[in-house]
Design a protein around this motif. Structure first.
Motif, PDB file in Angstrom:
ATOM      1  N   ARG A   1       0.886  -1.234  -0.021  1.00  0.00           N
ATOM      2  CA  ARG A   1       0.006  -0.027  -0.091  1.00  0.00           C
ATOM      3  C   ARG A   1       0.940   1.204  -0.182  1.00  0.00           C
ATOM      4  O   ARG A   1       0.541   2.306  -0.705  1.00  0.00           O
ATOM      5  CB  ARG A   1      -0.956   0.010   1.267  1.00  0.00           C
ATOM      6  CG  ARG A   1      -2.097  -1.020   0.986  1.00  0.00           C
ATOM      7  CD  ARG A   1      -3.164  -0.868   2.177  1.00  0.00           C
ATOM      8  NE  ARG A   1      -3.940  -2.002   2.127  1.00  0.00           N
ATOM      9  CZ  ARG A   1      -4.269  -2.915   2.921  1.00  0.00           C
ATOM     10  NH1 ARG A   1      -3.859  -3.012   4.038  1.00  0.00           N
ATOM     11  NH2 ARG A   1      -5.214  -3.761   2.674  1.00  0.00           N
ATOM     12  N   LEU A   2       1.918   1.116   0.803  1.00  0.00           N
ATOM     13  CA  LEU A   2       2.771   2.404   0.972  1.00  0.00           C
ATOM     14  C   LEU A   2       3.703   2.684  -0.467  1.00  0.00           C
ATOM     15  O   LEU A   2       3.607   3.753  -1.136  1.00  0.00           O
ATOM     16  CB  LEU A   2       3.811   2.142   1.876  1.00  0.00           C
ATOM     17  CG  LEU A   2       4.874   3.343   1.823  1.00  0.00           C
ATOM     18  CD1 LEU A   2       4.245   4.741   2.255  1.00  0.00           C
ATOM     19  CD2 LEU A   2       6.166   2.995   2.588  1.00  0.00           C
ATOM     20  N   GLY A   3       3.930   1.444  -1.212  1.00  0.00           N
ATOM     21  CA  GLY A   3       4.533   1.389  -2.558  1.00  0.00           C
ATOM     22  C   GLY A   3       3.620   1.970  -3.506  1.00  0.00           C
ATOM     23  O   GLY A   3       3.926   3.104  -4.371  1.00  0.00           O
ATOM     24  N   LEU A   4       2.285   1.708  -3.407  1.00  0.00           N
ATOM     25  CA  LEU A   4       1.280   2.132  -4.627  1.00  0.00           C
ATOM     26  C   LEU A   4       1.071   3.465  -4.318  1.00  0.00           C
ATOM     27  O   LEU A   4       0.678   4.284  -5.107  1.00  0.00           O
ATOM     28  CB  LEU A   4       0.162   1.379  -4.337  1.00  0.00           C
ATOM     29  CG  LEU A   4       0.138  -0.150  -4.876  1.00  0.00           C
ATOM     30  CD1 LEU A   4      -1.218  -0.918  -4.873  1.00  0.00           C
ATOM     31  CD2 LEU A   4       0.578   0.119  -6.588  1.00  0.00           C
ATOM     32  N   ALA A   5       0.931   3.770  -2.925  1.00  0.00           N
ATOM     33  CA  ALA A   5       0.517   5.455  -2.655  1.00  0.00           C
ATOM     34  C   ALA A   5       1.762   6.257  -3.125  1.00  0.00           C
ATOM     35  O   ALA A   5       1.380   7.207  -3.598  1.00  0.00           O
ATOM     36  CB  ALA A   5       0.487   5.432  -1.105  1.00  0.00           C
ATOM     37  N   LEU A   6       2.930   5.812  -2.958  1.00  0.00           N
ATOM     38  CA  LEU A   6       4.133   6.579  -3.409  1.00  0.00           C
ATOM     39  C   LEU A   6       4.168   6.624  -4.708  1.00  0.00           C
ATOM     40  O   LEU A   6       4.560   7.832  -5.339  1.00  0.00           O
ATOM     41  CB  LEU A   6       5.362   6.184  -2.667  1.00  0.00           C
ATOM     42  CG  LEU A   6       5.708   6.268  -1.356  1.00  0.00           C
ATOM     43  CD1 LEU A   6       6.895   5.634  -0.597  1.00  0.00           C
ATOM     44  CD2 LEU A   6       5.475   7.603  -0.676  1.00  0.00           C
ATOM     45  N   LEU A   7       3.784   5.742  -5.292  1.00  0.00           N
ATOM     46  CA  LEU A   7       3.834   5.788  -7.031  1.00  0.00           C
ATOM     47  C   LEU A   7       2.704   6.592  -7.470  1.00  0.00           C
ATOM     48  O   LEU A   7       2.980   7.181  -8.479  1.00  0.00           O
ATOM     49  CB  LEU A   7       3.482   4.167  -7.424  1.00  0.00           C
ATOM     50  CG  LEU A   7       3.459   4.065  -8.970  1.00  0.00           C
ATOM     51  CD1 LEU A   7       4.745   4.172  -9.480  1.00  0.00           C
ATOM     52  CD2 LEU A   7       2.973   2.673  -9.419  1.00  0.00           C
ATOM     53  N   GLY A   8       1.330   6.631  -6.839  1.00  0.00           N
ATOM     54  CA  GLY A   8       0.691   7.579  -7.175  1.00  0.00           C
ATOM     55  C   GLY A   8       0.937   8.922  -6.966  1.00  0.00           C
ATOM     56  O   GLY A   8       0.723   9.724  -7.903  1.00  0.00           O
ATOM     57  N   ILE A   9       1.518   9.372  -6.052  1.00  0.00           N
ATOM     58  CA  ILE A   9       2.153  10.456  -5.812  1.00  0.00           C
ATOM     59  C   ILE A   9       3.197  11.003  -6.890  1.00  0.00           C
ATOM     60  O   ILE A   9       3.040  12.140  -7.358  1.00  0.00           O
ATOM     61  CB  ILE A   9       2.817  10.815  -4.370  1.00  0.00           C
ATOM     62  CG1 ILE A   9       1.997  10.576  -3.197  1.00  0.00           C
ATOM     63  CG2 ILE A   9       3.527  12.259  -4.148  1.00  0.00           C
ATOM     64  CD1 ILE A   9       2.171  10.332  -1.741  1.00  0.00           C
ATOM     65  N   PHE A  10       3.970   9.909  -7.331  1.00  0.00           N
ATOM     66  CA  PHE A  10       4.998  10.452  -8.235  1.00  0.00           C
ATOM     67  C   PHE A  10       4.186  10.476  -9.602  1.00  0.00           C
ATOM     68  O   PHE A  10       4.526  11.438 -10.434  1.00  0.00           O
ATOM     69  CB  PHE A  10       5.864   9.259  -8.220  1.00  0.00           C
ATOM     70  CG  PHE A  10       6.783   9.276  -9.666  1.00  0.00           C
ATOM     71  CD1 PHE A  10       8.035  10.170  -9.479  1.00  0.00           C
ATOM     72  CD2 PHE A  10       6.676   8.600 -10.670  1.00  0.00           C
ATOM     73  CE1 PHE A  10       8.665  10.157 -10.585  1.00  0.00           C
ATOM     74  CE2 PHE A  10       7.688   8.685 -11.793  1.00  0.00           C
ATOM     75  CZ  PHE A  10       8.608   9.658 -11.655  1.00  0.00           C
ATOM     76  N   LEU A  11       3.336   9.648  -9.803  1.00  0.00           N
ATOM     77  CA  LEU A  11       2.482   9.820 -11.178  1.00  0.00           C
ATOM     78  C   LEU A  11       1.668  11.271 -11.126  1.00  0.00           C
ATOM     79  O   LEU A  11       1.730  11.722 -12.473  1.00  0.00           O
ATOM     80  CB  LEU A  11       1.786   8.738 -11.468  1.00  0.00           C
ATOM     81  CG  LEU A  11       2.286   7.427 -11.695  1.00  0.00           C
ATOM     82  CD1 LEU A  11       1.462   6.183 -11.689  1.00  0.00           C
ATOM     83  CD2 LEU A  11       3.267   7.555 -12.942  1.00  0.00           C
ATOM     84  N   VAL A  12       1.469  11.766 -10.380  1.00  0.00           N
ATOM     85  CA  VAL A  12       0.743  13.096 -10.176  1.00  0.00           C
ATOM     86  C   VAL A  12       1.570  14.214  -9.986  1.00  0.00           C
ATOM     87  O   VAL A  12       1.554  15.125 -10.779  1.00  0.00           O
ATOM     88  CB  VAL A  12      -0.210  12.966  -8.768  1.00  0.00           C
ATOM     89  CG1 VAL A  12      -0.920  14.540  -8.764  1.00  0.00           C
ATOM     90  CG2 VAL A  12      -1.404  12.187  -9.063  1.00  0.00           C
ATOM     91  N   ALA A  13       2.800  14.141  -9.296  1.00  0.00           N
ATOM     92  CA  ALA A  13       3.588  15.286  -9.035  1.00  0.00           C
ATOM     93  C   ALA A  13       4.680  15.376 -10.206  1.00  0.00           C
ATOM     94  O   ALA A  13       5.239  16.376 -10.455  1.00  0.00           O
ATOM     95  CB  ALA A  13       4.359  15.064  -7.640  1.00  0.00           C
ATOM     96  N   ALA A  14       5.094  14.443 -10.678  1.00  0.00           N
ATOM     97  CA  ALA A  14       6.230  14.380 -11.929  1.00  0.00           C
ATOM     98  C   ALA A  14       5.777  15.339 -13.140  1.00  0.00           C
ATOM     99  O   ALA A  14       6.237  16.308 -13.482  1.00  0.00           O
ATOM    100  CB  ALA A  14       6.644  12.896 -12.250  1.00  0.00           C
ATOM    101  N   PRO A  15       4.480  14.958 -13.505  1.00  0.00           N
ATOM    102  CA  PRO A  15       4.147  16.066 -14.505  1.00  0.00           C
ATOM    103  C   PRO A  15       3.740  17.315 -14.135  1.00  0.00           C
ATOM    104  O   PRO A  15       4.034  18.207 -15.056  1.00  0.00           O
ATOM    105  CB  PRO A  15       2.933  15.311 -15.386  1.00  0.00           C
ATOM    106  CG  PRO A  15       2.656  13.758 -14.475  1.00  0.00           C
ATOM    107  CD  PRO A  15       3.581  13.951 -13.563  1.00  0.00           C
ATOM    108  N   VAL A  16       3.090  17.472 -12.806  1.00  0.00           N
ATOM    109  CA  VAL A  16       2.887  18.876 -12.598  1.00  0.00           C
ATOM    110  C   VAL A  16       3.855  19.712 -12.340  1.00  0.00           C
ATOM    111  O   VAL A  16       4.176  20.750 -12.608  1.00  0.00           O
ATOM    112  CB  VAL A  16       2.198  18.792 -11.296  1.00  0.00           C
ATOM    113  CG1 VAL A  16       1.821  20.004 -10.618  1.00  0.00           C
ATOM    114  CG2 VAL A  16       0.804  17.985 -11.429  1.00  0.00           C
TER     115      VAL A  16
END
Length: 190
Positions: A31-46
């Motif tokens: 769950r932590l890994g998926l949450a961090l991946l989700g944060i990355f997928l949102v923050a990287a393009p932004v």
């Protein structure tokens, strides 16, 4: 393989199942890994897109300025002075009005008197051996800046995941040791 089966396999691989052998630590790590991946997928393009856009805009302005301020001329080397690996070169060329002009620039390459070189001349007969910025350089700089911004976003998230994983591994080892100790307490025989 059917798409539903692939999705189910992916779901189980990510730890979202009722497997009795999967411990709470395993689920927490996933769950932590998926949450961090989700944060990355949102923050990287932004964060990456504005950085790349700003660098590209700056590069285009530099291209336009270079195209208007500098012009390429074929010049002849008239004098070379060496100074600790750098060569101070005096070049001569014919200006647009037909007058003979000279300028000085420093280069790392060895030049000989009488050699023909391409130089860029700016206002006040300023001479440069470096050409103005090109479109390819601008695109490369923008791509590199965007990639750097994405890496800057991803590195702390990856670091956080690796620290958490180290902690979860320590908890797992403790659980294994406790399980083996309980197993070892059972005596076999009468």
């Amino acid at each position: 393989m059917r798409p539903a089966a692939r999705l189910d396999r992916w779901r189980r691989r990510c730890g979202f199942d009722r497997n009795d052998l999967r411990r709470y630590v395993d689920r927490a790590q996933w769950r932590l890994g998926l949450a961090l991946l989700g944060i990355f997928l949102v923050a990287a393009p932004v964060l990456g897109a504005p950085v790349a856009g700003a660098v590209h805009e700056s590069g285009v302005r530099a291209e336009r300025h270079g195209a208007s301020a500098w012009r390429r001329v074929d010049a002849t080397v008239v004098r070379v002075a060496d100074s600790r690996g750098r060569h101070r070169v005096t070049v001569a060329w014919t200006g647009p009005d037909g007058t003979r002009r000279t300028g000085v620039h420093t280069t790392g390459r060895d030049r000989a008197e009488g050699e023909r070189v391409a130089v860029w001349v700016g206002a006040g007969d300023t001479v440069s051996a470096v050409p103005p910025r090109t479109r390819a350089e601008t695109r490369f700089a923008a791509a590199a800046a965007g990639a750097g911004a994405v890496a800057a976003v991803g590195a702390p998230l990856l670091g956080a995941y690796l620290l958490a994983r180290r902690r979860y591994d320590r908890i797992r080892r403790g659980m294994w040791d406790a399980a083996w100790a309980r197993f070892d307490d059972h005596r076999i025989g009468p």
